[in-house]
Design an enzyme around this catalytic site. Sequence first.
Site, PDB file in Angstrom:
ATOM      1  N   ASP A 162     -53.008   9.185 -24.954  1.00 29.70           N
ATOM      2  CA  ASP A 162     -52.696   9.429 -23.556  1.00 29.70           C
ATOM      3  C   ASP A 162     -53.228  10.819 -23.255  1.00 29.70           C
ATOM      4  OD1 ASP A 162     -51.538   9.141 -21.001  1.00 29.70           O
ATOM      5  OD2 ASP A 162     -49.834  10.349 -21.657  1.00 29.70           O
ATOM      6  N   ASP A 175     -46.785  12.084 -25.144  1.00 26.62           N
ATOM      7  CA  ASP A 175     -45.744  13.109 -25.134  1.00 26.62           C
ATOM      8  C   ASP A 175     -44.741  12.977 -24.002  1.00 26.62           C
ATOM      9  OD1 ASP A 175     -47.311  13.803 -22.993  1.00 26.62           O
ATOM     10  OD2 ASP A 175     -47.424  15.937 -23.474  1.00 26.62           O
ATOM     11  N   ASP A 216     -44.209   7.361 -22.025  1.00 29.65           N
ATOM     12  CA  ASP A 216     -45.000   6.918 -23.181  1.00 29.65           C
ATOM     13  C   ASP A 216     -44.161   6.150 -24.198  1.00 29.65           C
ATOM     14  OD1 ASP A 216     -47.326   8.101 -22.225  1.00 29.65           O
ATOM     15  OD2 ASP A 216     -46.890  10.022 -23.180  1.00 29.65           O
TER      16      ASP A 216
END
Length: 712
Positions: A398, A600, A604
């Site tokens: 991500d 993070d 997520d």
Amino acid sequence: MTSRCHNRSISGKSSASGSFKVVHELKNRLRLRSNRLYDPALDLSYLEAVVESLSGVEKVRTNKRAFSVTVEYDGSSEVRGKILETLESIPEEAYLPEISHDAPVEASTVAANAAAAAATPWLPPAVKTPMSWMIGAPTMAEGLKTLISEGVKVEVLDASAVGFSLLRKDYFTANAIVAMLGLGEYLEDWTEQKSNDLLKNLLRPQVEHVWVERDAKEEKIALDEVSIGDIVICGPGELLPVDGTVVGGEAALNTSSITGESIPVHVEEGDDVLSGSVIEDGHLRITASHVGSDSSMARIGRFLENSLRSKSASQKKSDELADKLVPITFGLGLGLYALTRDVTRAASVLTVDYSCAIKVASPVAVKSGMYAASHNGVLLKGAQALENLSKIDTIVFDKTGTLTRGDLSVTDSVSFGELDSEELLALAAGAEEHYSHPVARAVVEEAKKRKLGFPPISQVDFIVAHGVSAFVEGRQVLVGSRHFLEDDEGVDCRAADDPGKKLRDDGKSLLYVSRDGKLEGVIGLRDELRPEAREALSRLKRQGINKLVMLTGDHRDTAKAICEDLGMIDEVHWELKPEDKARIVKELQEKGCFLAFAGDGVNDAPALISADVGICMPQGAELAREAAQVVLLEDSLMALAAGRHIAEQTQRVIKNSFNAAVGLNSAILIGATTGKLSPVISAFLHNSSTLGILGYAASAARRAAPEYRLDQ
């Protein structure tokens, strides 16, 4: 220093009640005794971790055979009281009826048996005969007990070898075998205890500051300043830093780090909550009842239970194979005796056992690997996480906070309405002031840097991964993505098309601001790539990672610009919603990828759980840290490359240890079967090879190759 000896119950009751009694005390040291320590279901490692988690406690050691626990601490009366209170209220999780926690072998016992074995040849028969039977009796009793309750295990082999030697009056051999068994077990326990000690303090609650309500005002203070009775305020994705009672709000609480229960629990006013739980949704106001180290015991204990006791799938298979080899060795020894009537040869065969080295070397290597990983900036939550990290062939990132620093900076403020650029920035900053998101932090920091005054804000509503809705002087202000304003809220954003394209071509992200349904302007932000990102991705490629994937909510042009800068990305997905991340992970898995997901944020968590390995960055939200199997402790992607290398090396060590255990013990078994090796020599070679394999497993897994260290 003069010691003060005591012999009283902590609670004033007799020892029959199971209470702990202080039996010896120095200024900085306590030794206590209780028959509760002899409970086979009590996990002494857990108990040690619980007491060691108390602030002021330096070291804890238990002695099961002596029913005692020794605690070294700072000598203060407050800490002494906490120690006694903790021991009197051992949590239920410390007792696991399905697991028997055997007492470790004492060094004094090993030394006594060794001395007796060495003296046996020179002792008269009237002395060495009863002495040898007394020395061998515990081993034979344990073998008989194991045979009845569990079948043919290694204890049966040991008992048979000692029994055969005693029956043929070879007392030196019998005593030597007992002494070497004791020495081997002592060194195995010592090695495993050392590897456990390396890990006990790896995971602690990461909360450093908390919001509390004092005098009807919210203020941010250090965690260690929180007092009992303070009202602590927690929001989505945050870890509860204290034990206490909910006095306001309601939330869905993830308590998996404490109870192991993955289903969120709904809590509301009047409910008790424990530190270590994570708010998945909602807000809570909590009156603190336990603060500081008192509230962290359950979480530390749960980590020990899950990580130190857990075994990977390959470890379980190795253990099963080791158990299957024991009856073969036992049958070979008995068969050899039936054919040759040679008791010595049969005893030699029975001293050889595959299971010790196979069963103990693997967890020692895993724990040593976890220790090495922690010193290279990676926390691995157990054996399965380490094994899976060594097997991954795909990593999905991500973008924000992983490939980039997640430390956005405002570069442009473009107004389309009646506000000037600074008024636009102040309006956006006021709406986002209490939103813990990288974009919000960047806008607020820039406004503060310019010393802009924030307008009074009310009725703030955070929409995860979309933006913020707030009211300023009765007018609704929306701050967020174009999708949020245009598609969800119906704001016409066409005025931003041309200036927005120029900003995106420069690799910038856009934040849209509207007031009462009219677009007021856009704010341009830049998120710099991590300086180590290219080198880290290059090393991951060299380590056998076939595919690197980047996920982002950015516009296509911004995403492509970042990929060109990195040069290592094989696949990119842009303009994603939070729920898209877990979907893409699943699609890649269906294509045969064994993958890790690195993120993070709170949103997520589904992808971190769905991935074969979830990796959380060090500044990640607590919910992401709980969902991940791997947590980076250093704010560098080089830590991930180091973790992958250590995981691969540890798996090689485990494989080499297994092959050595099978190969060496097979060679010893052949020598014993053919009569080339006496029982004493067989026992010596077997125990020596086992200890050598354990030493290799403990040391080799801890060595990280220099090129993967973070300081390079």
